[in-house]
Design a protein around this motif. Sequence first.
Motif, PDB file in Angstrom:
ATOM      1  N   ALA A 429     -22.674 -41.223  11.852  1.00  0.00           N
ATOM      2  CA  ALA A 429     -22.107 -42.405  11.196  1.00  0.00           C
ATOM      3  C   ALA A 429     -22.616 -42.487   9.769  1.00  0.00           C
ATOM      4  CB  ALA A 429     -22.502 -43.660  11.976  1.00  0.00           C
ATOM      5  N   PRO A 430     -21.821 -43.069   8.858  1.00  0.00           N
ATOM      6  CA  PRO A 430     -22.251 -43.202   7.457  1.00  0.00           C
ATOM      7  C   PRO A 430     -23.573 -43.949   7.359  1.00  0.00           C
ATOM      8  CG  PRO A 430     -19.934 -43.801   7.712  1.00  0.00           C
ATOM      9  CD  PRO A 430     -20.485 -43.637   9.083  1.00  0.00           C
ATOM     10  N   ASP A 442     -12.218 -47.923   7.285  1.00  0.00           N
ATOM     11  CA  ASP A 442     -11.622 -46.792   6.573  1.00  0.00           C
ATOM     12  C   ASP A 442     -12.702 -45.866   6.033  1.00  0.00           C
ATOM     13  OD1 ASP A 442      -8.978 -47.505   6.985  1.00  0.00           O
ATOM     14  OD2 ASP A 442      -8.864 -48.715   5.169  1.00  0.00           O
ATOM     15  N   ALA A 443     -13.753 -46.481   5.518  1.00  0.00           N
ATOM     16  CA  ALA A 443     -14.836 -45.673   4.956  1.00  0.00           C
ATOM     17  C   ALA A 443     -15.493 -44.817   6.034  1.00  0.00           C
ATOM     18  CB  ALA A 443     -15.871 -46.587   4.288  1.00  0.00           C
ATOM     19  N   MET A 448     -16.704 -39.499   8.141  1.00  0.00           N
ATOM     20  CA  MET A 448     -16.888 -38.566   9.265  1.00  0.00           C
ATOM     21  C   MET A 448     -15.849 -37.446   9.229  1.00  0.00           C
ATOM     22  SD  MET A 448     -18.227 -40.886  12.449  1.00  0.00           S
ATOM     23  CE  MET A 448     -17.424 -42.431  12.122  1.00  0.00           C
ATOM     24  N   THR A 449     -14.652 -37.753   8.775  1.00  0.00           N
ATOM     25  CA  THR A 449     -13.647 -36.702   8.609  1.00  0.00           C
ATOM     26  C   THR A 449     -14.123 -35.672   7.594  1.00  0.00           C
ATOM     27  OG1 THR A 449     -11.823 -38.189   9.184  1.00  0.00           O
ATOM     28  CG2 THR A 449     -11.260 -36.205   7.928  1.00  0.00           C
ATOM     29  N   PRO A 715     -17.473 -39.042  17.630  1.00  0.00           N
ATOM     30  CA  PRO A 715     -17.694 -40.070  16.607  1.00  0.00           C
ATOM     31  C   PRO A 715     -16.452 -40.351  15.757  1.00  0.00           C
ATOM     32  CG  PRO A 715     -19.566 -38.573  16.697  1.00  0.00           C
ATOM     33  CD  PRO A 715     -18.489 -37.956  17.540  1.00  0.00           C
ATOM     34  N   VAL A 716     -15.694 -39.320  15.436  1.00  0.00           N
ATOM     35  CA  VAL A 716     -14.473 -39.531  14.652  1.00  0.00           C
ATOM     36  C   VAL A 716     -13.454 -40.300  15.471  1.00  0.00           C
ATOM     37  CG1 VAL A 716     -12.726 -38.421  13.228  1.00  0.00           C
ATOM     38  CG2 VAL A 716     -14.937 -37.316  13.543  1.00  0.00           C
ATOM     39  N   VAL A 717     -13.317 -39.929  16.738  1.00  0.00           N
ATOM     40  CA  VAL A 717     -12.381 -40.611  17.630  1.00  0.00           C
ATOM     41  C   VAL A 717     -12.755 -42.084  17.758  1.00  0.00           C
ATOM     42  CG1 VAL A 717     -11.736 -40.791  20.058  1.00  0.00           C
ATOM     43  CG2 VAL A 717     -11.653 -38.584  18.919  1.00  0.00           C
TER      44      VAL A 717
END
Length: 728
Positions: A429-430, A442-443, A448-449, A715-717
């Motif tokens: 995670a950021p 969105d961030a 993560m993308t 995590p992206v999902v």
Amino acid sequence: MNTVASPERRRRSGNRPPAGVQPAETRFRADIEGLRAVAVLAVVLFHAGVPGIDGGFVGVDIFFVVSGFLITGLLWRNVATTGHVGLAEFYGARARRLLPAGCIVLVATAIGSALLLPPLQARAVLGDGIASALYVGNYRFALHGTDYLAADAPPSPFQHYWSLGVEEQFYLLWPALIIGVAWLVRRRSRRLDADETPSTTPYLIVLAVVAAVSFAVSLDWTRTLPPWAFFSLPARGWELAAGGLVALSVRHWQRLPSVVAAAAGWTGFALIVVACFRLGETTPYPGTAALVPVVGTVLVIGAGCSAPRLGVGRSLSLRPMRAVGRVSYSWYLWHWPVLLLAPIVLGRSLDLTDRLAMVMVSAGLAGLTLVLVENPVRFAAPLRRSASRSLVLGGAVTVIAVCAALVLLVARPVPVGHGAAAAALTVSAPAGSAPPAVDPRDAAVNDMTAQVQAAVAESAGLQSVPSNLSPPLADAPPDKPEVFVNGCVRSWLEVGQDECASGAVASPTTVALVGDSHAAMWAPAFESAAEQKQWRLETMGKVTCPLLDLPLTSPYLGREYTECEQWRGEIVDRLRTERPRLVVLSMSRRYGADFGFTVYGQAWLDSLTRLVTELRATGAAVLVLGPIPDPQSTVPTCLSAHLDEATACSPPRPVAVNDAGVAAEATATAVGGGRYADLTSLFCTTERCPVIVGNDLVYRDDNHLTLEHAQALSPVVAALADRALAPG
């Protein structure tokens, strides 16, 4: 596949029936030899892809009826003349006739497969060879065909041995049945005088019952278990029994007037021709469709018992037809592996001219096998005089074939990557907060993308398969998420959907993951996200059944996919009732024209908009997952042949991804009020879509993610689902 009675066998003196006994058929039937030519030509031309012969697979049905006729006639003559069946002699003759040629082709095919096929595929094929040598390959192929996730695997060079398995199993069971009936007849009737005629009636009754039961099984399994209907003796036994019924009723066929017999024979031949040209691979088979070639063959054989002057038997008995019939067994054995392995030898796909050339090559091999193996062994005097020697020969060649395949398995070890160990794909995670002007959800998705994109870019040029590949290549095919085996994903014929909850099952926030196997492959990612986010995850899946309301034909079932339509209605009703917070839709984009629609076509897009609108009306947020790239190969198999050149298995992005179709789906989803997740950047650079990312093997087959890679993307999902759940 049996052969007609030879002139040499007819001259043997010990099997003359007592006076008054009507033999099943004792004369040499040249027309049956010609009929075998029709059968083998139908099969090889069908497999060669000759236009128009879409139903050439019925040649196997012709072989079954012929075998049933000849074997039942032989067994009945034994019972009628001696009162018992000489099992040693019977099995010795079968061993001389079938096993030497069958095992020689099997060993040659095993060697060719081991040398030419990718290691992972070669090992699976060698397993097929062992099963085929033991004449149980038909059940191995039936099990394989029932596994949805293995349905797209390439055909085995041993697949045609399934029919030999059916016949060998018939040879084991039918003599026992004849012996049992003979014993019951002796028990229930007075001792027959030497000149009294044994009755065929008890045998006809038993065989008719066997045929009726088998036909009922065939009808049911063709609808419910197509691979088992096609490959197994219970569903095919009625075809062999049909030939047996002709053998036991020869005297009735012989009484037919010449004109009637001729008409019956030509009608039967016409039915065979119709089956070859009018049936096809989409025909539910065997089922009722198999009646056409089976009845046709019965009429040809039965009419030939009367030997009408103008009957079809005269044409079938011509020298060219008989010559082809004599090599039919070996030709059948050779043609399929030659057709499958030739493209690898030549380094290109075969066009029609090439395939016909391979058919002729296999015919040449068949001729050599007949001259050098079949006839010398079959007619060797020391073997013919001794059933025990014949049986020892059969056992010896079988052991040799099995041992050869086992040695080749050892020689083709499990392929393992030997490149440098790679770092695992980790997505975190950021760390910091998003700028005020940017939505934090969105961030999170973008951050993560970007992490995944960096790993994809780093792996795009990877050459050597990492030594710590996860999962290892050999473990990839069975690497299924639990939902594929616990009932959460419904099979072809199953409808309804039991509760399949995971994560925080008592949570008021329910996320429903719905679709076909491409939804189910994401289950490990969503299960991890559900545990982390405290969601209740409901997985609802059905194989080859997207939730879109499109008319759907199942190539597997060979008919309209009514089970899918019913399941769709049940799932949409359930979603209306349960009202989950979020519905995640995912589906394969590999549906072709044989399913009844075109992916990314207007009907597909309009259906997507309607479905999203309908689900939004329940109050749920809707997230549509875009497609994963199409790797264009069975990835573990491909990598096993390119352990030092992994990029050879990584397709260019324009080949693997339909960017225009993805954009059209995004628009259709937005029109319906849902969110669309374009996943391409998680798998591809601008140029290539690598099949290994970090130490993750991305694909378990030719279109599904491995469990490990799906979990790595969790995590992206989770971030995508979080964003979709956000108000507004």
